[in-house]
Scaffold this motif. Structure first.
Motif, PDB file in Angstrom:
ATOM      1  N   PHE A  96       0.881  -1.175   0.000  1.00  0.00           N
ATOM      2  CA  PHE A  96       0.000   0.000   0.000  1.00  0.00           C
ATOM      3  C   PHE A  96       0.915   1.219   0.000  1.00  0.00           C
ATOM      4  N   VAL A  97       0.532   2.251  -0.741  1.00  0.00           N
ATOM      5  CA  VAL A  97       1.356   3.469  -0.814  1.00  0.00           C
ATOM      6  C   VAL A  97       0.511   4.667  -0.384  1.00  0.00           C
ATOM      7  N   GLN A  98       1.055   5.483   0.535  1.00  0.00           N
ATOM      8  CA  GLN A  98       0.376   6.700   0.975  1.00  0.00           C
ATOM      9  C   GLN A  98       1.202   7.889   0.514  1.00  0.00           C
ATOM     10  N   GLU A  99       0.642   8.712  -0.355  1.00  0.00           N
ATOM     11  CA  GLU A  99       1.355   9.891  -0.872  1.00  0.00           C
ATOM     12  C   GLU A  99       0.953  11.122  -0.075  1.00  0.00           C
ATOM     13  N   SER A 100       1.946  11.855   0.441  1.00  0.00           N
ATOM     14  CA  SER A 100       1.667  13.063   1.239  1.00  0.00           C
ATOM     15  C   SER A 100       2.645  14.175   0.857  1.00  0.00           C
ATOM     16  N   ALA A 101       2.752  14.440  -0.437  1.00  0.00           N
ATOM     17  CA  ALA A 101       3.642  15.505  -0.933  1.00  0.00           C
ATOM     18  C   ALA A 101       2.889  16.841  -0.898  1.00  0.00           C
ATOM     19  N   PRO A 102       3.596  17.968  -1.150  1.00  0.00           N
ATOM     20  CA  PRO A 102       2.942  19.282  -1.069  1.00  0.00           C
ATOM     21  C   PRO A 102       1.704  19.400  -1.965  1.00  0.00           C
ATOM     22  N   GLU A 103       0.794  20.248  -1.524  1.00  0.00           N
ATOM     23  CA  GLU A 103      -0.502  20.426  -2.198  1.00  0.00           C
ATOM     24  C   GLU A 103      -0.334  21.307  -3.438  1.00  0.00           C
ATOM     25  N   LYS A 104       0.272  20.746  -4.471  1.00  0.00           N
ATOM     26  CA  LYS A 104       0.439  21.464  -5.752  1.00  0.00           C
ATOM     27  C   LYS A 104      -0.008  20.492  -6.822  1.00  0.00           C
ATOM     28  N   LEU A 105      -0.948  20.917  -7.638  1.00  0.00           N
ATOM     29  CA  LEU A 105      -1.594  19.988  -8.573  1.00  0.00           C
ATOM     30  C   LEU A 105      -0.604  19.334  -9.542  1.00  0.00           C
ATOM     31  N   GLU A 106       0.280  20.157 -10.153  1.00  0.00           N
ATOM     32  CA  GLU A 106       1.227  19.598 -11.135  1.00  0.00           C
ATOM     33  C   GLU A 106       2.144  18.574 -10.482  1.00  0.00           C
ATOM     34  N   LEU A 107       2.607  18.928  -9.280  1.00  0.00           N
ATOM     35  CA  LEU A 107       3.505  18.017  -8.548  1.00  0.00           C
ATOM     36  C   LEU A 107       2.793  16.694  -8.252  1.00  0.00           C
ATOM     37  N   LYS A 108       1.540  16.774  -7.792  1.00  0.00           N
ATOM     38  CA  LYS A 108       0.783  15.550  -7.465  1.00  0.00           C
ATOM     39  C   LYS A 108       0.594  14.708  -8.719  1.00  0.00           C
ATOM     40  N   ARG A 109       0.259  15.362  -9.842  1.00  0.00           N
ATOM     41  CA  ARG A 109       0.039  14.619 -11.089  1.00  0.00           C
ATOM     42  C   ARG A 109       1.291  13.834 -11.465  1.00  0.00           C
ATOM     43  N   ASP A 110       2.445  14.521 -11.456  1.00  0.00           N
ATOM     44  CA  ASP A 110       3.693  13.865 -11.871  1.00  0.00           C
ATOM     45  C   ASP A 110       4.083  12.785 -10.869  1.00  0.00           C
ATOM     46  N   LEU A 111       3.953  13.104  -9.590  1.00  0.00           N
ATOM     47  CA  LEU A 111       4.380  12.152  -8.559  1.00  0.00           C
ATOM     48  C   LEU A 111       3.516  10.889  -8.584  1.00  0.00           C
ATOM     49  N   LEU A 112       2.220  11.050  -8.738  1.00  0.00           N
ATOM     50  CA  LEU A 112       1.338   9.872  -8.775  1.00  0.00           C
ATOM     51  C   LEU A 112       1.665   9.008  -9.991  1.00  0.00           C
ATOM     52  N   ALA A 113       2.027   9.646 -11.118  1.00  0.00           N
ATOM     53  CA  ALA A 113       2.418   8.875 -12.310  1.00  0.00           C
ATOM     54  C   ALA A 113       3.721   8.132 -12.045  1.00  0.00           C
ATOM     55  N   GLN A 114       4.646   8.783 -11.348  1.00  0.00           N
ATOM     56  CA  GLN A 114       5.939   8.156 -11.001  1.00  0.00           C
ATOM     57  C   GLN A 114       5.711   6.971 -10.059  1.00  0.00           C
ATOM     58  N   LEU A 115       4.850   7.168  -9.091  1.00  0.00           N
ATOM     59  CA  LEU A 115       4.561   6.090  -8.133  1.00  0.00           C
ATOM     60  C   LEU A 115       3.885   4.922  -8.835  1.00  0.00           C
ATOM     61  N   ASP A 116       2.996   5.252  -9.758  1.00  0.00           N
ATOM     62  CA  ASP A 116       2.294   4.210 -10.511  1.00  0.00           C
ATOM     63  C   ASP A 116       3.298   3.396 -11.329  1.00  0.00           C
ATOM     64  N   ALA A 117       4.315   4.073 -11.875  1.00  0.00           N
ATOM     65  CA  ALA A 117       5.315   3.361 -12.684  1.00  0.00           C
ATOM     66  C   ALA A 117       6.196   2.474 -11.803  1.00  0.00           C
ATOM     67  N   ALA A 118       6.386   2.869 -10.538  1.00  0.00           N
ATOM     68  CA  ALA A 118       7.365   2.164  -9.693  1.00  0.00           C
ATOM     69  C   ALA A 118       6.750   1.103  -8.775  1.00  0.00           C
ATOM     70  N   ALA A 119       5.485   1.252  -8.403  1.00  0.00           N
ATOM     71  CA  ALA A 119       4.888   0.329  -7.415  1.00  0.00           C
ATOM     72  C   ALA A 119       4.441  -0.959  -8.091  1.00  0.00           C
ATOM     73  N   PRO A 120       4.452  -2.087  -7.350  1.00  0.00           N
ATOM     74  CA  PRO A 120       3.997  -3.351  -7.936  1.00  0.00           C
ATOM     75  C   PRO A 120       2.568  -3.227  -8.478  1.00  0.00           C
ATOM     76  N   ALA A 121       2.290  -3.959  -9.553  1.00  0.00           N
ATOM     77  CA  ALA A 121       0.972  -3.877 -10.205  1.00  0.00           C
ATOM     78  C   ALA A 121      -0.155  -4.128  -9.203  1.00  0.00           C
ATOM     79  N   GLY A 122      -1.188  -3.337  -9.305  1.00  0.00           N
ATOM     80  CA  GLY A 122      -2.388  -3.548  -8.500  1.00  0.00           C
ATOM     81  C   GLY A 122      -2.349  -2.921  -7.110  1.00  0.00           C
ATOM     82  N   VAL A 123      -1.149  -2.630  -6.620  1.00  0.00           N
ATOM     83  CA  VAL A 123      -1.036  -2.040  -5.278  1.00  0.00           C
ATOM     84  C   VAL A 123      -1.707  -0.660  -5.284  1.00  0.00           C
ATOM     85  N   VAL A 124      -2.561  -0.410  -4.294  1.00  0.00           N
ATOM     86  CA  VAL A 124      -3.302   0.852  -4.258  1.00  0.00           C
ATOM     87  C   VAL A 124      -2.391   1.989  -3.803  1.00  0.00           C
ATOM     88  N   ILE A 125      -2.537   3.125  -4.461  1.00  0.00           N
ATOM     89  CA  ILE A 125      -1.790   4.333  -4.101  1.00  0.00           C
ATOM     90  C   ILE A 125      -2.810   5.381  -3.668  1.00  0.00           C
TER      91      ILE A 125
END
Ligand SMILES: NC(=O)c1ccc[n+]([C@@H]2O[C@H](COP(=O)([O-])OP(=O)(O)OC[C@H]3O[C@@H](n4cnc5c(N)ncnc54)[C@H](O)[C@@H]3O)[C@@H](O)[C@H]2O)c1
Length: 331
Positions: A96-125
């Protein structure tokens, strides 16, 4: 929400999660780390700030006495925290992955895409965002179906509520999984049927906050008077009964129906001014100085300890410590 074909189910049942990754380890990410450690999970954390690990370990140490009072899970220990040098290492084995980065939309978009690329398939972010709809944040991820909002309250290691909601491209099964996971992890969950900016609680808090800023800006009340008006007034009721049932009692034996007949017309009177005030330097300085006055020499660390003890006392007094809830559940 859609059941996207590209989103496999989580490889692990919510009850079987042992390893959690926390990405972004400031006030909220650090609070989540403390919560998950206290519930007996292994936690990996990543944060790009050079002093992030020291700060995180300080936060966990400061929270641990409160967490010990609440009751630690078997085997829980701050030693089960690993801070990794890269985001990829933090999430490589996570369930399970919990993202708590700064509240900036562009940053969240990029970071969530990065996490999606790196985390095992199916694991919830899950994102801790305070107000962005997931629909706006999941635009860059290859598998947006596993991205969910899990919005906590500060500090996440003491305040039970998490608001869970998916975006347009979130798989329904990921939302169900997330809500169950948080329950297993000791949280109180509201699963929202649809996305509302600010979710439920922040939309309500924001209305109060705006009115408070207007009063400071207009010289109608000091910071201390505003705080006292809540802690000596409605705040006492809100800890165990929400604003709706509380108002139903304002209608006496007639309940909410009498309350609406009696006070409904005053909804239209100018008690609230819901346009946000201009946060100019004068207002900014007045609010900061007012808080310094109200702190009356107490440091932030003193106030954190005071708040933690206060929340524990309220939870205990209202029968909502984790061990009290567990007893109720087994009755
Ligand atoms: N503070 C609150 O009361 C509160 C409550 C609920 C939710 N939230 C939400 O939690 C999130 C974090 O807020 P916070 O108050 O902890 O902020 P914060 O400033 O205390 O912490 C943010 C952390 O993210 C790190 N960071 C910066 N860039 C990053 C990146 N690209 N990837 C990962 N981490 C990065 C920073 O170094 C910092 O340690 C926000 O989305 C916020 O809206 C905050």
């Amino acid at each position: 929400m859609t059941d996207t074909v590209t989103t496999p189910p989580s490889p692990c049942a919510p009850e079987d999660v042992r390893r959690i990754a926390c990405v972004g380890a400031g006030v909220i990410g650090g609070g989540w780390v403390a919560h998950y450690l206290a519930r007996g999970y292994d936690v990996t954390a990543w944060d790009p700030a050079p002093d992030a690990e020291q700060k995180l370990r300080r936060l966990v140490d400061a929270a641990w006495p409160a967490l010990t009072q609440l009751g630690l899970a078997e085997g829980a220990s701050p030693d089960r925290l690993t801070v990794t040098p890269t985001l990829e290492e933090a999430v490589a084995d996570a369930q399970f992955v919990q993202e708590s980065a700064p509240e900036k939309l562009e940053l969240k978009r990029d970071l969530l895409a990065q996490l999606d690329a790196a985390a095992p398939a199916g694991v919830v972010i899950a994102s801790s965002t305070s107000g962005y709809p997931m629909t706006d944040m999941q635009t860059e991820a290859a598998d947006p179906g596993r991205l969910v909002v899990g919005h906590p309250f500060n500090p996440p290691y003491l305040i039970p509520l998490v608001e869970v909601v998916g975006g347009d491209k979130t798989a329904a099964h990921a939302v169900t999984w997330t809500s169950r996971f948080y329950e297993v992890a000791g949280k109180s969950v509201i699963t929202m049927a649809s996305e509302v900016p600010g979710f439920i609680a922040n939309r309500l808090q924001e209305a109060l906050w705006r009115e408070a800023l207007h009063m400071v800006a207009n010289g109608e009340a000091t910071v201390k008077e505003i705080d006292d008006s809540i802690t000596e007034g409605p705040g006492l009721r809100w800890a165990f009964m929400g604003p709706m049932l509380t108002f139903a009692l304002a209608g006496g034996e007639g309940g909410m129906a009498h309350m609406l007949d009696h006070f409904g017309p005053s909804l239209k009177s100018p008690w609230t001014r819901l346009e946000a005030p201009e946060l100019d330097k004068k207002l900014y300085d007045a609010v900061v100085a007012g808080c310094d006055d109200a702190a009356d020499g107490r440091t932030i660390a003193d106030l954190v300890a005071e708040r933690d003890q206060g929340v524990i006392d309220v939870l205990r007094a209202t029968g909502r410590l984790p061990q009290q809830r567990a007893k109720e559940d087994t009755k």
